[in-house]
Each structure stands twice: as structure tokens, then as C-alpha cells.
Design a protein around this motif. Structure first.
Motif, PDB file in Angstrom:
ATOM      1  N   UNK A 241       0.878  -1.169   0.000  1.00  0.00           N
ATOM      2  CA  UNK A 241       0.000   0.000   0.000  1.00  0.00           C
ATOM      3  C   UNK A 241       0.917   1.221   0.000  1.00  0.00           C
ATOM      4  N   UNK A 242       0.808   2.065  -1.020  1.00  0.00           N
ATOM      5  CA  UNK A 242       1.644   3.258  -1.132  1.00  0.00           C
ATOM      6  C   UNK A 242       0.842   4.469  -0.681  1.00  0.00           C
ATOM      7  N   UNK A 243       1.404   5.242   0.229  1.00  0.00           N
ATOM      8  CA  UNK A 243       0.732   6.450   0.729  1.00  0.00           C
ATOM      9  C   UNK A 243       1.675   7.634   0.637  1.00  0.00           C
ATOM     10  N   UNK A 244       1.430   8.502  -0.334  1.00  0.00           N
ATOM     11  CA  UNK A 244       2.200   9.731  -0.442  1.00  0.00           C
ATOM     12  C   UNK A 244       1.381  10.811   0.255  1.00  0.00           C
ATOM     13  N   UNK A 245       1.781  11.119   1.472  1.00  0.00           N
ATOM     14  CA  UNK A 245       1.030  12.036   2.329  1.00  0.00           C
ATOM     15  C   UNK A 245       1.907  13.190   2.778  1.00  0.00           C
ATOM     16  N   UNK A 246       1.244  14.280   3.155  1.00  0.00           N
ATOM     17  CA  UNK A 246       1.980  15.373   3.792  1.00  0.00           C
ATOM     18  C   UNK A 246       1.840  15.272   5.310  1.00  0.00           C
ATOM     19  N   UNK A 247       0.779  14.595   5.782  1.00  0.00           N
ATOM     20  CA  UNK A 247       0.584  14.369   7.214  1.00  0.00           C
ATOM     21  C   UNK A 247       0.975  12.952   7.579  1.00  0.00           C
ATOM     22  N   UNK A 248       0.651  12.543   8.799  1.00  0.00           N
ATOM     23  CA  UNK A 248       0.979  11.184   9.217  1.00  0.00           C
ATOM     24  C   UNK A 248      -0.028  10.186   8.656  1.00  0.00           C
ATOM     25  N   UNK A 249       0.426   8.968   8.461  1.00  0.00           N
ATOM     26  CA  UNK A 249      -0.408   7.901   7.911  1.00  0.00           C
ATOM     27  C   UNK A 249      -1.029   7.143   9.079  1.00  0.00           C
TER      28      UNK A 249
ATOM     29  N   UNK B 261       3.306 -11.412   2.568  1.00  0.00           N
ATOM     30  CA  UNK B 261       3.660 -10.255   3.387  1.00  0.00           C
ATOM     31  C   UNK B 261       2.841  -9.051   2.963  1.00  0.00           C
ATOM     32  N   UNK B 262       2.749  -8.086   3.887  1.00  0.00           N
ATOM     33  CA  UNK B 262       2.063  -6.826   3.596  1.00  0.00           C
ATOM     34  C   UNK B 262       2.958  -5.677   4.040  1.00  0.00           C
ATOM     35  N   UNK B 263       3.097  -4.678   3.170  1.00  0.00           N
ATOM     36  CA  UNK B 263       3.907  -3.507   3.464  1.00  0.00           C
ATOM     37  C   UNK B 263       3.074  -2.253   3.235  1.00  0.00           C
ATOM     38  N   UNK B 264       3.348  -1.229   4.016  1.00  0.00           N
ATOM     39  CA  UNK B 264       2.823   0.108   3.749  1.00  0.00           C
ATOM     40  C   UNK B 264       4.034   1.019   3.621  1.00  0.00           C
TER      41      UNK B 264
END
Length: 184
Positions: free
Chosen positions: A119-127, A146-149
Motif C-alpha cells: 500500500x503506497x501512501x504519499x502524504x503530507x501528514x501522518x499515515x 507479506x504486507x507492506x505500507x
């Protein structure tokens, strides 16, 4: 988002067809032969393909050179594409999932032993917790081991706790920078 992409692709296809007709007409107009028209079309298509390949290679080189500052300015889709290139460099076989309806995984990485839902999260705040919950759901859907963020930011304490209890590997900003530097 998916509707806009379909409309854009349809528009591009129709524009290309119109260009082919115009080029064929000019080939016919100046040579008055079928052979001249076909040669003109061939040159146009070859030129078009060369420009398209050059454009794609240019984009790939830009992504390869990208650092964390460029990542912070990317869209979510660009970030997924960047991660795919990064993991390919590290020896993974990479599959991209659909933009919407992806069941919680943006990338599927495969090596000899493992299948990894990412799961890719390009955020400016916290995930937060939601990203971890999504990738947990993707484990069975994609038969992942496996699972990765992965994020360009950091994780909340709750997300870290949920990830730890579900064996989800979290890659935050600091570790992402290390991976980028190791790949260069």
C-alpha cells in the motif's frame, strides 16, 4: 478518476486517428499514388513511435533521479510508479493494481519466495490505521505472504501498533530515503 482516464484515452485515440487521416491525405495530395501515401503514413507512424519511446524514457530517467523532495511533490499515481521502479531495481517483479477497486494494495511485489502486497501512501501528514487495515485486507485477495505500507511521511502510534500485531512491515520517510540512497 477512472472515468477521466478512459475519456482521455478515447480522446487520444481519436486524435491519433484524425492525424493519420490528415497525414494520409497529404501523402496522397503530394504524390497522387497509393505508394506515396503509405510511405508518408509509415514515416509518420515511425516518427510518432520514436517520440513516444523518447518521452517514456525521459520520464523513467526523471523518476530514477527523483529524491525525497521530488517525491513530496508527486501525485499518488506517480509515487506508485516510482516505488515500482525502485523495487524493480531491488530485484522484485512488480505488478500494478487498478487505480480504484484495488482491494488495499497498489503494488504486488514478487521474488522467489514471497508475494508482497504494498500500500503506497504519499502524504503530507501522518499515515493512520486505515492504510494498515487496507493492506491487511489485500493479503488474502492477492495470496500475499507479506504486507507492506510505504510512505514519504511517518505513521501514527495506532498504525504502528496495528501493523505490529498483524505483521505488516511499515516503511516510513527515513527508511524510504535509505532505500533510495541504496538504489543509486
Amino acid at each position: 478518476m477512472a472515468k477521466k482516464t478512459k475519456k482521455k484515452k478515447k480522446f487520444s485515440r481519436n486524435l491519433f486517428r484524425l492525424l493519420l487521416i490528415i497525414v494520409a491525405y497529404f501523402g496522397w495530395y503530394y504524390t497522387r499514388t497509393l505508394e506515396g501515401m503509405l510511405i508518408t503514413l509509415g514515416v509518420f507512424i515511425l516518427s510518432f513511435l520514436m517520440i513516444k519511446i523518447w518521452w517514456k524514457m525521459r520520464r523513467v530517467l526523471q523518476l530514477r533521479k527523483a529524491g525525497i523532495k521530488q517525491i513530496d511533490e508527486m501525485t499518488g499515481e506517480e509515487f506508485e510508479e516510482y516505488l515500482g521502479m525502485l523495487f524493480k531495481k531491488r530485484g522484485f517483479k512488480v505488478r500494478y493494481t487498478k487505480t480504484s477497486g484495488d482491494y488495499g494494495a497498489d503494488l504486488i511485489l514478487e521474488d522467489r519466495e514471497n508475494t508482497i502486497a504494498v500500500q503506497a501512501k504519499r502524504y503530507s501528514g501522518t499515515v493512520g490505521v486505515k492504510a494498515v487495515q487496507e493492506v491487511i485486507g489485500a493479503l488474502k485477495m492477492y495470496d500475499a505472504t507479506e504486507a507492506w505500507v510505504v510512505t514519504n511521511s511517518y505513521f501514527t502510534k495506532q498504525a504502528q501498533k496495528l501493523a505490529e500485531s498483524n505483521d505488516v512491515y511499515l516503511i516510513d520517510r527515513d527508511e524510504l530515503i535509505e532505500i533510495i540512497l541504496d538504489s543509486k
